[in-house]
Design an enzyme around this catalytic site. Structure first.
Site, PDB file in Angstrom:
ATOM      1  N   SER A  46      -5.039   0.320   0.109  1.00 42.72           N
ATOM      2  CA  SER A  46      -4.788   2.086   0.309  1.00 42.72           C
ATOM      3  C   SER A  46      -4.041   1.964  -0.499  1.00 42.72           C
ATOM      4  CB  SER A  46      -4.653   2.284   1.875  1.00 42.72           C
ATOM      5  OG  SER A  46      -3.268   1.918   2.347  1.00 42.72           O
ATOM      6  N   GLU A 168       6.872  -3.700   4.626  1.00 40.89           N
ATOM      7  CA  GLU A 168       6.306  -4.895   5.695  1.00 40.89           C
ATOM      8  C   GLU A 168       7.418  -5.047   6.157  1.00 40.89           C
ATOM      9  OE1 GLU A 168       3.750  -3.728   7.034  1.00 40.89           O
ATOM     10  OE2 GLU A 168       1.993  -3.252   5.381  1.00 40.89           O
TER      11      GLU A 168
END
Length: 281
Positions: A46, A168
């Protein structure tokens, strides 16, 4: 509040010479205010990781600008801009270079020419901030996943950045390690006013943010508070983003006749809503 980071109509493609290759991100704009916690969410591909690379100056946009503390990021001010931003990445094992915890936290300070006495002070303070000051002489390889990420955060904090980016950073941790890291970040944000930008798949991490940016197909699809974004419900699921467990369970309970006054986003909110709506009186 002062803007720490701003992206102005940023577009980037990894193959600008090939018109058949889709832009990794396209015409993306957002800003991060001092003291805010912003989370960027979205499915794989994305554009989340591309945004992280642009912010850190690993790549530069073909169109638009990335501004750090009001200054457009370029090759001339790259290192100064990086000193304002602490980065914590996905795999803590890939970040360690020192034989001991204190050596590792000191590494970036040595590269930045910090004097020894100041370096010792900063290393101890940073490790204390993440509750790892009792591990100064431990080998990083012997730490748990959550402890390793806390040391990685300490290494970033030792540089005294204006903003901490979690790329992340909790995705490879077990639930206990994830909770350790998120609790530390939340405490740092509350006590020190640290600005946080988290790029994440983890919904618990996203729920801690003041504001969410939902990326889809390289574009900013939606922006708002966690409640506003997750209220989009099935539309998010269709685009590859899950919903918080408490929200899904709450909808299921309501479907089966259980009274709820709203749409709880966290387990604590769900328990409180169940108690007030069904058992208090």
């Amino acid at each position: 509040m002062r803007e720490i980071l701003t992206l102005n109509n940023v577009t980037f493609t990894y193959a600008p010479e090939d018109s058949s290759i889709k832009n990794a991100i396209e015409d993306v704009s957002f800003s991060v205010q001092e003291g805010e916690w912003i989370a960027i969410v979205g499915h794989n591909g994305s554009g989340k990781s591309t945004i992280a690379r642009l912010i850190n100056g690993l790549i530069f946009p073909q169109n638009g600008t990335v501004e750090v503390i009001g200054e457009p990021l370029n090759e001339d001010n790259l290192w100064n801009s990086r000193s304002q931003i602490g980065m914590v990445f996905q795999n803590p094992d890939n970040q360690f270079v020192g034989a001991t915890v204190q050596d590792d936290v000191a590494f970036a300070l040595e590269n930045n020419g910090v004097l020894h006495e100041e370096m010792v002070k900063r290393v101890r303070e940073a490790l204390k901030q993440v509750n790892m000051d009792g591990f100064l002489n431990h080998e990083p390889s012997h730490l748990s996943g959550g402890q390793k990420q806390r040391v990685a955060i300490a290494g970033a904090l030792a540089l005294q950045p204006r903003m901490l980016i979690l790329d992340e950073a909790t995705s490879m941790l077990d639930p206990q390690g994830r909770q350790e890291v998120l609790s530390i970040v939340r405490e740092l944000r509350e006590k020190a006013g640290l600005t946080v930008l988290s790029i994440t798949h983890d919904l618990e991490e996203a729920m801690m943010a003041d504001r969410l940016l939902f990326m889809n197909g390289g574009k900013k699809f939606a922006e708002g508070t966690p409640s506003e974004i997750f209220a989009m419900g099935d539309q998010l699921v269709e685009l590859g983003l899950d919903l918080p467990f408490a929200l899904k369970l709450g909808k299921l309970l309501q479907k089966n006749g259980v009274n709820l006054s709203g749409e709880p986003m966290t387990e604590e909110e769900l328990v409180n809503d169940l108690w007030i709506s069904n058992f208090k009186n």
